[in-house]
Design a protein around this motif. Structure first.
Motif, PDB file in Angstrom:
ATOM      1  N   ASP A 117      69.125   1.112 127.377  1.00  0.00           N
ATOM      2  CA  ASP A 117      67.771   1.205 127.896  1.00  0.00           C
ATOM      3  C   ASP A 117      66.873   0.240 127.158  1.00  0.00           C
ATOM      4  OD1 ASP A 117      67.237   2.336 125.492  1.00  0.00           O
ATOM      5  OD2 ASP A 117      66.681   4.328 126.259  1.00  0.00           O
ATOM      6  N   ALA A 168      59.675   5.694 141.309  1.00  0.00           N
ATOM      7  CA  ALA A 168      60.656   5.232 140.327  1.00  0.00           C
ATOM      8  C   ALA A 168      60.556   3.737 140.084  1.00  0.00           C
ATOM      9  CB  ALA A 168      62.069   5.597 140.785  1.00  0.00           C
ATOM     10  N   GLY A 212      59.741   4.328 136.423  1.00  0.00           N
ATOM     11  CA  GLY A 212      61.100   4.398 135.901  1.00  0.00           C
ATOM     12  C   GLY A 212      61.918   5.476 136.589  1.00  0.00           C
ATOM     13  N   ARG A 213      63.225   5.364 136.432  1.00  0.00           N
ATOM     14  CA  ARG A 213      64.127   6.281 137.128  1.00  0.00           C
ATOM     15  C   ARG A 213      64.166   7.672 136.482  1.00  0.00           C
ATOM     16  NH1 ARG A 213      63.582   2.247 140.602  1.00  0.00           N
ATOM     17  NH2 ARG A 213      65.104   0.552 140.398  1.00  0.00           N
ATOM     18  N   ARG A 214      64.176   7.723 135.155  1.00  0.00           N
ATOM     19  CA  ARG A 214      64.381   8.995 134.451  1.00  0.00           C
ATOM     20  C   ARG A 214      63.309  10.053 134.745  1.00  0.00           C
ATOM     21  NH1 ARG A 214      66.747  10.516 129.886  1.00  0.00           N
ATOM     22  NH2 ARG A 214      64.718  10.968 128.958  1.00  0.00           N
ATOM     23  N   ARG A 269      59.022  -3.556 137.385  1.00  0.00           N
ATOM     24  CA  ARG A 269      58.154  -2.430 137.721  1.00  0.00           C
ATOM     25  C   ARG A 269      57.094  -2.866 138.726  1.00  0.00           C
ATOM     26  NH1 ARG A 269      58.411   2.184 134.149  1.00  0.00           N
ATOM     27  NH2 ARG A 269      60.060   1.825 132.606  1.00  0.00           N
ATOM     28  N   GLU A 303      66.936   4.555 130.661  1.00  0.00           N
ATOM     29  CA  GLU A 303      66.129   3.969 131.735  1.00  0.00           C
ATOM     30  C   GLU A 303      66.779   2.663 132.168  1.00  0.00           C
ATOM     31  OE1 GLU A 303      64.248   3.503 134.644  1.00  0.00           O
ATOM     32  OE2 GLU A 303      63.392   5.169 133.500  1.00  0.00           O
ATOM     33  N   THR A 304      67.103   2.534 133.461  1.00  0.00           N
ATOM     34  CA  THR A 304      67.806   1.349 133.954  1.00  0.00           C
ATOM     35  C   THR A 304      66.886   0.338 134.628  1.00  0.00           C
ATOM     36  OG1 THR A 304      68.300   2.413 136.071  1.00  0.00           O
ATOM     37  CG2 THR A 304      69.914   2.691 134.305  1.00  0.00           C
TER      38      THR A 304
END
Length: 419
Positions: A5, A76, A80-82, A201, A194-195
């Motif tokens: 990450d 996301a 972010g994805r998480r 973003r 986090e990918t």
């Protein structure tokens, strides 16, 4: 190789990533298939009048999931994805417990809709996370492996539901779903990095979001695969919706129904495993185009048998299983091809694609299920129509050409391994 990450604080292996993404997607499949053996009891206990009303427990959930898919990807792409993924799991858990406490059939449908609206990210974000790391046929290979693991859940889910019913009421199936959600939240919270790359973003501005979604919905190279996959997915959902009535009751499978349903899912899982082994050699287009042509041929044979007055379970199931196997070669490849043009906006693009796939597919599924007339004719007709229209849509995206390779075997493919 590990994925890192942005702050280098977590590492997670490729195999663990694939397993995690597959099981996240499987939470939604579990929410559909675990209650199939209990639909009759649920309808009776909660006072559903029409026998076909029981299908709405599945159909409403899938339709609402389609609308829910519009939002998580955009969020996301910004945050972010998480955090988005964990929020979706929290809603999944809360609404699963809510389903266990309802006192009317209408309340159950409302709670199922809320659950689907909250957990739309479970269908969208795993593919976006994989797209953060891979592209081309390599992404198709990873998605095939995920689909293979994911499809083991529908194989087991009816048996899990049946097992719960042996010892407790149908409400405990929803308690089990909540427990699975808690387990996945802990795994994601502790292990998933986090990918999304910082430079990818996207701002939360209506104009930007609208442009990104419009591009995802109108890109010619992509949209034919999205819509084509939606049609074959919808026909399969029609089978899921009516399977308990069609297989267990009309064809007289009875208590063998969970085993037959699970065996079908096992064959789909095997197809996805096979796809993961061959797709980089032959290409996602060649494999999926061949599968669509075979799907049309098998569906035509299935419709012929369905129009006969004496169709038997032994005639129906082998052809249905064959078509489910072919869908295994269609789904992951179509999804991967459709997502290729959207490296920077994979979340938003996959949200739009999932929205179209789920809304179109679940609407078709509800229509096919409600058209059930005590025979396999409505389902067989839907399968054939879906296959033929899917072929036309693929030809549109490919400008009339089938079986082409974008990258030859062995050509370099971009891979994002660390951020």
């Amino acid at each position: 190789m590990p994925v890192l990450d942005s702050c280098k604080s977590r590492t997670i292996g490729e195999r663990e990533t694939i397993a995690m993404m597959a099981l996240l997607m499987a939470l939604q499949a579990l929410a559909v298939d675990a209650m199939l053996p209990a639909l009759g009891r649920i309808a009776a206990d909660l006072g559903a009048a029409d026998p076909n009303d029981r299908q709405l427990v599945v159909g409403v959930f899938l339709l609402a999931s389609g609308f829910a898919s519009l939002f998580p990807g955009t969020l996301a792409d910004r945050y972010g994805r998480r955090p988005v993924l964990l929020s979706c799991i929290a809603i999944y858990v809360a609404c699963s417990l809510g389903c266990a406490l309802v006192s009317s059939f209408e309340a159950l449908l409302v709670m199922r809709m809320l659950k689907a609206l909250g957990c739309g990210g479970l269908a969208v974000l795993p593919a976006a996370i994989i797209r953060d790391r891979f592209s081309g046929d390599q992404m198709a290979r990873q998605m095939s492996v995920i689909s293979m693991v994911f499809l083991v859940v529908p194989m087991l889910a009816p048996s899990i539901g049946q097992l719960v019913l042996l010892f407790a009421g149908w409400r405990w199936i929803f308690v089990f779903l909540a427990a699975m959600g808690v387990a996945m939240a802990l795994w994601v919270g502790l292990r998933l990095p986090e990918t999304l790359r910082a430079e990818y973003r996207q701002p939360i501005r209506p104009g930007v979001i609208g442009i990104n979604m419009l591009e995802a919905a109108t890109n010619r190279a992509s949209i034919g695969y999205v819509l084509g996959g939606s049609l074959t997915f919808g026909a399969m959902i029609g089978y899921v919706n009516s399977s308990q009535q069609l297989v267990a009751e009309h064809f007289g499978a009875g208590a063998l129904f969970p085993l037959l349903f699970g065996g079908s899912a096992l064959m789909m899982a095997a197809a996805n495993f096979s796809n993961s082994r061959i797709v980089e050699r032959f290409g996602a287009r060649r494999v999926s185009h061949t599968a669509v042509l075979l799907f049309i041929m098998v569906s035509a044979l299935q419709l012929w048998f369905a129009t006969r007055p004496d169709e038997t379970l032994l005639q129906f199931m082998p052809l249905m299983v064959t078509n489910m196997i072919l869908i295994g070669f269609i789904g992951a490849n179509f999804g991967s091809i459709a997502l290729q043009p959207f490296a920077r906006t994979a979340g938003t693009a996959n949200s739009m694609h999932a929205f179209l796939r789920m809304v179109i597919g679940s609407s078709i599924g509800i229509f096919v299920g409600q058209a059930y007339d005590g025979s396999a004719r409505p389902l067989a007709t839907a399968l054939l129509c879906a296959g033929m229209l899917s072929l036309l849509l693929v030809l549109f995206s490919e400008r009339g050409r089938l079986f082409r390779r974008v990258l030859p075997p062995g050509a370099p493919r971009p891979i994002v391994l660390e951020h």
